[in-house]
Design an enzyme around this catalytic site. Structure first.
Site, PDB file in Angstrom:
ATOM      1  N   ARG A  95       0.298   9.061   7.799  1.00  0.00           N
ATOM      2  CA  ARG A  95       1.304   9.603   6.899  1.00  0.00           C
ATOM      3  C   ARG A  95       2.320  10.431   7.693  1.00  0.00           C
ATOM      4  NH1 ARG A  95      -3.751  10.544   4.546  1.00  0.00           N
ATOM      5  NH2 ARG A  95      -4.113   9.511   2.539  1.00  0.00           N
ATOM      6  N   LYS A 120      -4.531  14.446   3.506  1.00  0.00           N
ATOM      7  CA  LYS A 120      -4.302  14.479   2.057  1.00  0.00           C
ATOM      8  C   LYS A 120      -5.607  14.542   1.266  1.00  0.00           C
ATOM      9  CE  LYS A 120      -1.819  12.060  -1.622  1.00  0.00           C
ATOM     10  NZ  LYS A 120      -0.977  10.875  -1.959  1.00  0.00           N
ATOM     11  N   HIS A 176       6.961   5.593   3.907  1.00  0.00           N
ATOM     12  CA  HIS A 176       5.541   5.529   3.577  1.00  0.00           C
ATOM     13  C   HIS A 176       5.032   4.085   3.531  1.00  0.00           C
ATOM     14  CE1 HIS A 176       1.847   7.440   2.294  1.00  0.00           C
ATOM     15  NE2 HIS A 176       1.749   6.629   1.250  1.00  0.00           N
ATOM     16  N   ARG A 179       2.881   2.707   6.327  1.00  0.00           N
ATOM     17  CA  ARG A 179       1.428   2.862   6.228  1.00  0.00           C
ATOM     18  C   ARG A 179       0.802   1.585   5.660  1.00  0.00           C
ATOM     19  NH1 ARG A 179      -2.892   6.480   5.722  1.00  0.00           N
ATOM     20  NH2 ARG A 179      -3.932   6.629   3.701  1.00  0.00           N
ATOM     21  N   HIS A 204      -9.016   6.263   3.320  1.00  0.00           N
ATOM     22  CA  HIS A 204      -9.318   5.992   1.915  1.00  0.00           C
ATOM     23  C   HIS A 204     -10.829   5.967   1.689  1.00  0.00           C
ATOM     24  CE1 HIS A 204      -5.150   4.225   2.096  1.00  0.00           C
ATOM     25  NE2 HIS A 204      -5.086   4.995   1.027  1.00  0.00           N
ATOM     26  N   TYR A 213      -2.595  -0.377  -0.756  1.00  0.00           N
ATOM     27  CA  TYR A 213      -1.832  -0.498   0.487  1.00  0.00           C
ATOM     28  C   TYR A 213      -2.033  -1.849   1.169  1.00  0.00           C
ATOM     29  CZ  TYR A 213      -0.909   4.499   0.152  1.00  0.00           C
ATOM     30  OH  TYR A 213      -0.477   5.734  -0.281  1.00  0.00           O
TER      31      TYR A 213
END
Length: 220
Positions: A95, A120, A176, A179, A204, A213
């Site tokens: 990120r 995050k 983004h 990613r 994740h 993603y």
């Protein structure tokens, strides 16, 4: 509930559904804290009694090889850090905030790994570095702060990023989304990473989170 529903409808006139859902969540959370932690006697949470706006955040945009080539070419004519940060994001699925906080003490060039702190999801994670990712770090000038990417402000970055996209003629693409490009590439040749390994790199915790993603096309 009728007042909250009216607020919802008023907000939807000039705000996106996702934003309205966040506002409703703030109200709901305040209500729950007042009941459970402050001992205030209240009726049933009104937010739980209304219909929430439908939010569709799905994106399937990834760069073609030609588009990525044009972005890299345009970034070489931009500010000194632009090519490096784009390439690093594309190679690591990191990120923006993780990249800009990356300190030289967090990178092991012998093991070819980088460690991200305060991510995050609240957990630290270590990611492998490709040759191009390492090259992008080594291309950055030394800083007194020890950070690899000396970006003064997010607004300044957004300005230069927008100019790169315009020059490269790449549209409907966010930083983004790099990613997502990386995660998609990890699951394709030559990497062929498993879902579990890809999730470890991306941070994740479930397939439901990761699949937002993963943007593999039938033609790939």
């Amino acid at each position: 509930p009728s007042k909250i529903a009216k607020l919802r409808d008023d907000l939807l006139t000039d705000r996106k559904p996702g934003t309205v859902v966040h506002y409703l969540a703030y109200i709901s959370n305040a209500w729950n804290i007042a009941q459970k932690e402050w001992g205030i006697t209240l009726p049933q949470n009104p937010v739980s009694q209304i219909r929430k706006p439908h939010v569709s955040n799905h994106r399937d945009r990834v760069l073609t090889k030609a588009e990525y080539g044009r972005i890299i070419s345009a970034s070489e004519r931009s500010v000194f850090y632009m090519k490096g940060i784009i390439q690093f994001a594309y190679e690591t699925a990191s990120r923006f905030g993780e990249i800009t906080r990356l300190h030289k003490s967090h990178v092991d060039f012998i093991k070819r790994t980088a460690k991200f702190f305060d991510t995050k999801n609240g957990e630290n994670r270590e990611v492998p570095l490709t040759e191009k990712a390492i090259a992008s770090l080594r291309s950055q000038p030394l800083t007194t702060s020890g950070l690899f990417f000396n970006i003064k402000s997010h607004d300044s970055f957004k300005y230069h990023w927008q100019r790169v996209k315009v020059e490269a003629e790449v549209f409907n693409f966010r930083f983004h989304d790099l990613r997502a490009c990386a995660i998609t590439n990890f699951m394709l040749p030559p990497f062929n990473f498993s879902i579990a390994k890809t999730a470890v790199i991306s941070g994740h915790k479930s397939w439901d989170q990761l699949k937002r993603y993963e943007r593999i096309k039938a033609s790939q």
